[in-house]
Design an enzyme around this catalytic site. Structure first.
Site, mmCIF file in Angstrom:
data_model
loop_
_atom_site.group_PDB
_atom_site.id
_atom_site.type_symbol
_atom_site.label_atom_id
_atom_site.label_comp_id
_atom_site.label_asym_id
_atom_site.label_seq_id
_atom_site.Cartn_x
_atom_site.Cartn_y
_atom_site.Cartn_z
ATOM 1 N N LYS A 90 -0.916 -1.087 -8.645
ATOM 2 C CA LYS A 90 -0.478 -2.423 -9.048
ATOM 3 C C LYS A 90 1.031 -2.453 -9.305
ATOM 4 O O LYS A 90 1.513 -3.048 -10.256
ATOM 5 C CB LYS A 90 -1.230 -2.852 -10.301
ATOM 6 C CG LYS A 90 -2.742 -2.843 -10.118
ATOM 7 C CD LYS A 90 -3.413 -3.940 -10.864
ATOM 8 C CE LYS A 90 -4.901 -4.002 -10.737
ATOM 9 N NZ LYS A 90 -5.479 -3.704 -9.471
ATOM 10 N N CYS A 91 1.777 -1.840 -8.427
ATOM 11 C CA CYS A 91 3.224 -1.698 -8.572
ATOM 12 C C CYS A 91 3.913 -2.486 -7.458
ATOM 13 O O CYS A 91 3.344 -2.679 -6.387
ATOM 14 C CB CYS A 91 3.576 -0.208 -8.470
ATOM 15 S SG CYS A 91 5.334 0.177 -8.505
ATOM 16 N N GLY A 92 5.115 -2.921 -7.710
ATOM 17 C CA GLY A 92 5.895 -3.597 -6.672
ATOM 18 C C GLY A 92 6.133 -2.708 -5.460
ATOM 19 O O GLY A 92 6.373 -3.205 -4.358
ATOM 20 N N THR A 134 3.834 -0.571 -4.322
ATOM 21 C CA THR A 134 2.533 -0.217 -3.743
ATOM 22 C C THR A 134 2.476 -0.423 -2.226
ATOM 23 O O THR A 134 1.866 0.393 -1.528
ATOM 24 C CB THR A 134 1.396 -0.979 -4.460
ATOM 25 O OG1 THR A 134 1.426 -0.613 -5.845
ATOM 26 C CG2 THR A 134 0.034 -0.645 -3.893
#
Length: 164
Positions: free
Chosen positions: A39-41, A43
């Site tokens: 759930k990371c920018g 990803t």
């Protein structure tokens, strides 16, 4: 795993399915070791990491993904959910491992080694965020650390030179 370790092959890790794996299984392969999160920018980098693995993988190269929840709690899923997410959304079939910590007292021993061998900005050892990358030679030597903002695509020429 003493402080005298000279290569990543001195370590064992836990596969995403819970089984143990020696890093010596990867002898002779150039490695790109990455701490990941779902759930990371960053990803979407999974797609480019998989493309590198598809291009150079199996015989001479591997991407190794180590999920980590230490940055913004962006990897709260369990291993089964992480594996399914990566496969369904990005077609990931490169090796994924059990969720680890990369900083602090509970940092995985492999990551302690990687951080000592390739320090970050201003000589810092700590990992700053998800998708920090370590490039490792086919002989198990840590060559370089790359920031999360360094795209997998931008590493292709370095990888190509090492696998040829």
């Amino acid at each position: 795993m003493t402080s005298q370790s000279n290569s990543i092959y001195d370590y064992s890790v836990t596969n995403i399915d819970g089984t143990s794996r020696s890093m010596s299984d990867f002898k002779g392969k150039v490695l790109l070791i990455v701490n990941t999160a779902s759930k990371c920018g960053f990803t979407p980098q999974y797609k480019a990491l998989q493309a590198l693995y598809d291009t150079y993988g199996a015989d001479k190269f591997a991407v190794l993904g180590f999920p980590c929840n230490q940055f913004g709690k962006q990897e709260q899923a369990d291993e089964a959910e992480i594996s399914q997410f990566c496969e369904l959304n990005f077609g990931v079939n490169f090796p994924l491992f059990a969720k680890i910590e990369v900083n602090g007292d509970k940092a995985d021993p492999l990551y302690k080694f990687l951080k000592k061998q390739a320090k970050g900005l201003l000589g810092s050892e700590s990992i700053k965020w998800n998708f920090t990358k370590f490039l490792v030679s086919a002989e198990g030597q840590v060559l370089e650390r790359f920031a999360p903002t360094t795209t997998p695509e931008s590493l292709e020429q370095k990888i190509k030179a090492l696998v040829n």
